[in-house]
Design a protein around this motif. Structure first.
Motif: not given
Length: 407
Positions: A21-36
């Protein structure tokens, strides 16, 4: 060149106690695009409520260093490494990127716990001492402790807060206000105030930050920030460069940020310790032939917040072999022609050498080297007032000859 070769495969994401909830949009996108996604159990647990993150999750092992190769083995896949808050302020970011090329990684920091703590307490962050003492001794605080100092300190767990309070109290800083800040920025945040002397909290939870508003009891020893600490602060057997001569010696050595000292014939370690205290980036190697004295020097360094003093037990010049080159050298014991010749050959242009002598034989050695290489040769005589019957008189110490020179 294929631009894809320069796309970072590792994203270092700072995360707080409020989770995604406290992450930036870029951080959330990186998490959703990650394989690991790699992180400590607490960090991975902060992602559990986000159903859009489906990457494989790997728990970072303990000790921390054992996880580096595992992350590097994932090179080429989109990987996120989780870290607390700002990964480059007493965080894991600076450790992992030493093993990577600049194009391999990117970082998305969150608010640091120091920023959150200052915001809760209303303290100006630029005027606060900020220290990470997760795995470091409390003594690293010692050189900075003085009435009125404000410090924000990260410790390993709740029990360590009590240990910190006891340490402060034993030093004479029992009246200091302690602000215990738990889980800052999350739903379980809690802030409590006590003093080091009255500390009695038994339910402090990790992650925890301690705000220290330093205050001292009468007669508490506060370390000065000039060369020449009181002799009483050093444990010694008589092999101690006394305060006035130590101040003179440090002035001649002229420490600069990031430099390395060789302290040859270290005795109690006082010169090397004060060299380290002059700047946190400085390094010092102390050479001492007597194991008992070497251990005593280690204790002195630990007690005074200079635990990074490196001890080498052995006789110079043989003990100098294989050591990283110095920016300055102090010879306080074992002075000889052979030692000076060995040291002189190892000095880089611009490096400084300071040697002290108290015997006629060692004085003559320094006189010859001064004649051959220049520099400054001083003869120092110091006398101290002492009882003389029912009155007082001057008690003179042995004269000291000091040679200082720049290579």
């Amino acid at each position: 060149m294929d631009d894809r070769c320069n796309v970072p495969w590792l994203t270092i994401v700072g995360i707080g106690e409020d989770g995604t909830a406290g992450l930036s949009a870029a951080s959330r996108q990186a998490l959703r695009a990650a394989q690991v996604i790699v992180g400590a159990p607490r960090h991975l647990g902060l992602l559990s409520a986000d159903t859009q993150i489906g990457a494989e999750r790997i728990v970072w092992p303990s000790p921390f260093s054992s996880g580096i190769e595992r992350v590097l083995a994932l090179r080429g896949r989109p990987v996120v490494m989780l870290a607390s808050g700002d990964p480059f302020w007493f965080g894991a970011g600076s450790v992992i990127v030493r093993h990577l090329a600049p194009h391999e990684w990117t970082a998305l920091p969150a608010l640091s716990v120091f920023s959150l703590a200052a915001a809760r307490l209303g303290w100006a962050l630029e005027h606060c001492l900020c220290l990470g003492l997760h795995a470091a001794p409390f003594e690293r605080l010692r050189p900075q402790l003085a009435p009125g100092v404000r410090a924000l300190v990260l410790v390993r767990d709740g029990a360590a807060v009590g240990e910190l309070a006891a340490w402060l109290n034993a030093l004479g800083f029992g009246p200091s206000n302690l602000y215990v800040l738990e889980a800052l920025g999350g739903p379980n945040e809690r802030v409590r105030r006590t003093t080091a002397a009255d500390y009695a909290l038994h339910d402090v939870r990790h992650p925890v930050t301690v705000g220290i508003e330093a205050a001292s009891a009468p007669n508490t020893v506060v370390l000065p920030h000039v060369a020449g600490l009181p002799d009483a602060l050093f444990e010694h057997d008589g092999q101690l460069t006394k305060r006035p001569l130590r101040a003179l010696t440090l002035s001649a050595l002229a420490p600069r940020p990031g430099e390395r000292l060789w302290d040859i014939g270290a005795g109690s370690g006082s010169v090397g310790i004060e060299w380290l205290l002059s700047h946190p980036a400085n390094q010092a190697i102390a050479f001492e032939a007597d194991p008992v004295r070497a251990e005593r020097a280690r204790r002195n360094a630990q007690a005074l917040g200079a635990d990074r003093l490196q001890m080498v037990i052995g006789h110079a010049p043989a003990a100098l072999d294989g050591q990283p080159a110095p920016d300055a050298v102090f010879i306080g014991g074992g002075l000889s022609e052979a030692l000076l010749e060995c040291v002189w050959q190892r000095l880089s242009p611009g490096a400084r050498l300071v040697a002290n002598a108290v015997t006629l034989e060692s004085e003559s050695v320094l006189a010859r080297w001064h004649a051959a290489h220049g520099g400054q040769l001083l003869r120092v005589e110091i006398a101290e007032a002492a009882p003389l019957g029912s009155r007082r008189g001057w008690k003179a110490a042995y004269p000291l000859v000091q040679w200082s020179v720049c290579r």
